[in-house]
Design a protein around this motif. Structure first.
Motif, PDB file in Angstrom:
ATOM      1  N   ASN A   1       0.812  -1.226   0.000  1.00  0.00           N
ATOM      2  CA  ASN A   1       0.000   0.000   0.000  1.00  0.00           C
ATOM      3  C   ASN A   1       0.845   1.276   0.000  1.00  0.00           C
ATOM      4  O   ASN A   1       0.379   2.337   0.416  1.00  0.00           O
ATOM      5  N   ARG A   2       2.086   1.142  -0.465  1.00  0.00           N
ATOM      6  CA  ARG A   2       2.994   2.300  -0.500  1.00  0.00           C
ATOM      7  C   ARG A   2       2.996   3.031   0.851  1.00  0.00           C
ATOM      8  O   ARG A   2       2.913   4.263   0.906  1.00  0.00           O
ATOM      9  N   SER A   3       3.118   2.257   1.909  1.00  0.00           N
ATOM     10  CA  SER A   3       2.960   2.804   3.261  1.00  0.00           C
ATOM     11  C   SER A   3       4.215   2.713   4.109  1.00  0.00           C
ATOM     12  O   SER A   3       4.195   3.108   5.278  1.00  0.00           O
TER      13      SER A   3
ATOM     14  N   SER B   1       7.510   3.484   5.926  1.00  0.00           N
ATOM     15  CA  SER B   1       8.267   4.669   6.340  1.00  0.00           C
ATOM     16  C   SER B   1       9.759   4.415   6.146  1.00  0.00           C
ATOM     17  O   SER B   1      10.186   3.321   5.767  1.00  0.00           O
TER      18      SER B   1
ATOM     19  N   ASN C   1      11.563   0.707   5.884  1.00  0.00           N
ATOM     20  CA  ASN C   1      12.007   0.333   4.541  1.00  0.00           C
ATOM     21  C   ASN C   1      13.520   0.292   4.392  1.00  0.00           C
ATOM     22  O   ASN C   1      14.026  -0.263   3.422  1.00  0.00           O
TER      23      ASN C   1
ATOM     24  N   ARG D   1      10.107   6.622  -7.416  1.00  0.00           N
ATOM     25  CA  ARG D   1       8.904   6.545  -6.592  1.00  0.00           C
ATOM     26  C   ARG D   1       7.823   7.498  -7.095  1.00  0.00           C
ATOM     27  O   ARG D   1       6.622   7.196  -7.034  1.00  0.00           O
TER      28      ARG D   1
ATOM     29  N   ARG E   1       6.471   5.581   1.187  1.00  0.00           N
ATOM     30  CA  ARG E   1       5.299   6.461   1.242  1.00  0.00           C
ATOM     31  C   ARG E   1       5.313   7.504   0.131  1.00  0.00           C
ATOM     32  O   ARG E   1       4.284   7.826  -0.461  1.00  0.00           O
ATOM     33  N   ASP E   2       6.471   8.074  -0.140  1.00  0.00           N
ATOM     34  CA  ASP E   2       6.583   9.110  -1.160  1.00  0.00           C
ATOM     35  C   ASP E   2       8.024   9.160  -1.636  1.00  0.00           C
ATOM     36  O   ASP E   2       8.880   8.386  -1.182  1.00  0.00           O
TER      37      ASP E   2
ATOM     38  N   THR F   1      10.658   9.901   1.120  1.00  0.00           N
ATOM     39  CA  THR F   1      10.870   8.732   1.969  1.00  0.00           C
ATOM     40  C   THR F   1      11.726   7.690   1.272  1.00  0.00           C
ATOM     41  O   THR F   1      12.607   7.081   1.886  1.00  0.00           O
TER      42      THR F   1
END
Length: 535
Positions: free
Chosen positions: A50-52, A54, A58, A108, A279-280, A283
């Protein structure tokens, strides 16, 4: 029970076997926990968590995914037998992660989790998605077979299973575990495995390094001198580009493999998926930065272990057991632990086993993602089946790819498979990296250039590798008794990379000219850094 016994007694195997069982049980337990979170069968969750993730969640998995079994065993032997050249190659692997750090944020920001998706962000179309799938298979399939084969041999060696077919049985066991973890755990499961193996590897290598430097009274100069004496290579141990011989061809080979490792090892499809789980973009970049720092520490420990292997075991013993030095880590752990009944040997054994398990699981997940998402959902069905069906296809793809890889690995036991690993990393450095860089940063990169680059680069790599001494014309080649090689280098990146770059540039010029003559295609340029497309 005699086949499990060592010269020192069969009871020496109790500790490694218990360690293996403990690792497997812990891995299953954590995979079960994270697998429950995949129950919704959402593609974003299964493929990218879920691209979650941190930075803290990661960083370790990113460093762990980067370390494959071959990257674990080869550097130790290269330092032990090659001296300065081996150290250079170990540090080149750090550069590979630095390359990923540079590309992490724009990768990303494309919002894609497969190589085909990243390439399509510049040039939309099913042909581009399919080209990404072809390259992913060309890299992951050989690497998976190599990982399974080496892992099977290593596990049989660590457990002292010397009977007929022992290595093949270990390969099948690891393959079954790999299929289970990849199919059930998805990205979350491989994240747990990768983080666990990173921690275990650093602990094992740090413990071994402490034992080594303590033997030399914490004098690194004395350790280096002893490694120099033990290697038996004379002044070549301190020289540059002598690992493959003193000829011009040998020096070019060393430069080529150093270049290939430095720019290609971070461009594996599994690493691109790891970036997509952040996340982004910020990150992802910070996770890659921390992974570089952690892996640099690991590479330093690898060099110490390589010097220890040369000093304590000796170059002649290492070369007699394996001319390539791939068993150096195991022989060193034997010597340090004074046998196999010790905590250090068990720790290293479990670290190698978990590295194999995590590595092949990550590669398998990358293949299943490209087959289910790029080929099935995008190129063939265009999302008509929904997320649940796509995840189901991915799990079947894991099973099919896993079984095929295990069968090939079993059949290739006893054969020289150096060419598979060499070919895979050459494709990553000579095809994936140029295609990604052009797609992310060259606004005039055209769809025609991308397809020329991908398929032309693949063809170039295939022809050169099949014509190299890794396939024929050399005692360590796949067909050692035949000689049809005409390309003198084992490592082809130094030639394949310029060819691929040139193909991309020429194809883009041809494609733009054709588009201009037909009025152009406004949809051919994608939004690279907008981060709006998420599939």
């Amino acid at each position: 029970m005699e086949r499990f016994a060592l010269a020192a007694g069969g009871e020496d195997l109790a500790s490694p076997v218990f360690g293996f069982l403990l690792v497997i049980c812990c891995a299953f337990f954590f995979c079960l926990i994270v697998g429950v979170r995949n129950a919704d069968d959402q593609t974003g969750d299964f493929f990218a968590a879920n691209r979650s993730l941190s930075v803290g969640r990661n960083t370790l998995p990113m460093a762990g995914d980067y370390i494959l079994v071959t990257a674990l065993l080869v550097p130790v032997g290269s330092v032990a037998l090659g001296g300065y050249d081996g150290m250079v190659m170990a540090m080149c692997s750090v550069v590979g992660l630095v390359v990923l750090y540079v590309l992490a944020e724009p990768l990303r920001n494309t919002g894609r989790f497969t190589l085909g998706g990243v390439l399509e962000s510049r040039a939309p179309g099913r042909a581009v998605r399919l080209s990404g799938a072809v390259v992913t298979l060309a890299v992951c399939a050989p690497l998976t077979v190599v990982q399974l084969t080496v892992a099977g041999d290593a596990t049989a060696y660590l457990l002292d299973l010397s009977g007929a077919g022992a290595a093949q049985v270990c390969t099948v066991m690891i393959g079954l575990l790999m299929i289970t973890f990849a199919a059930f755990g998805g990205m979350r499961g491989t994240t747990v495995l990768a983080a666990g193996k990173a921690v275990l590897l650093v602990a094992a290598f740090a413990g071994a390094s402490v034992v080594i430097v303590n033997r030399f009274d914490w004098d690194l100069g004395a350790l280096l001198a002893a490694a120099f004496e033990g290697s038996g290579r004379g002044e070549d141990y301190h020289g540059f580009a002598h690992l493959f011989g003193d000829s011009t061809t040998g020096r070019l080979d060393f430069i080529s493999v150093s270049l290939t490792v430095a720019i290609g090892s971070g461009m594996l499809p599994a690493m691109i998926m790891r970036i997509s789980a952040a996340r982004d973009g910020r990150t992802a970049r910070r996770s890659a930065r921390n992974a570089v720092l952690g892996y640099t520490l690991f590479a330093g420990l690898t060099i110490i272990l390589g010097l220890g292997a040369g000093a304590i075991v000796g170059g002649q013993t290492l070369a007699a057991d394996d001319p390539e030095g791939n068993s150096a880590l195991f022989l060193l752990s034997d010597a340090l632990a004074d046998g196999r009944d010790g905590a250090l040997f068990t720790l290293i054994s479990c670290a190698v086993f978990l590295t194999a398990l995590g590595g092949v699981s990550g590669l398998t997940l990358a293949v299943s993602a490209t087959l289910a998402h790029d080929v099935y959902a995008k190129a063939r069905r265009r999302h008509r089946g929904g997320d649940e069906r796509e995840v189901r296809v991915a799990r079947w793809a894991v099973l099919a790819f896993g079984v095929a890889s295990v069968v090939l690995a079993v059949l290739l036991h006893g054969w020289s498979i150096l060419f598979l690993a060499t070919y895979a990393i050459a494709v990553a450095s000579s095809v994936i990296l140029p295609a990604v860089v052009y797609s992310l940063f060259w606004k005039r990169f055209h769809r025609t250039g991308l397809l020329w680059m991908v398929y032309g680069g693949l063809a170039c790599c295939t022809v050169l590798q099949l014509s190299s001494p890794t396939v024929s014309g050399d005692p360590t080649a796949l067909f050692a008794d035949q000689d049809f090689q005409w390309f003198p280098l084992r490592h082809i990146g130094i030639v394949a990379l310029p060819v691929t770059l040139l193909l991309g540039w020429i194809g883009s010029r041809v494609g733009r000219r054709a588009s201009a003559e037909t009025g152009g295609d406004a949809k051919a340029e994608a939004r690279i850094l907008a981060g709006l497309d998420t599939v």
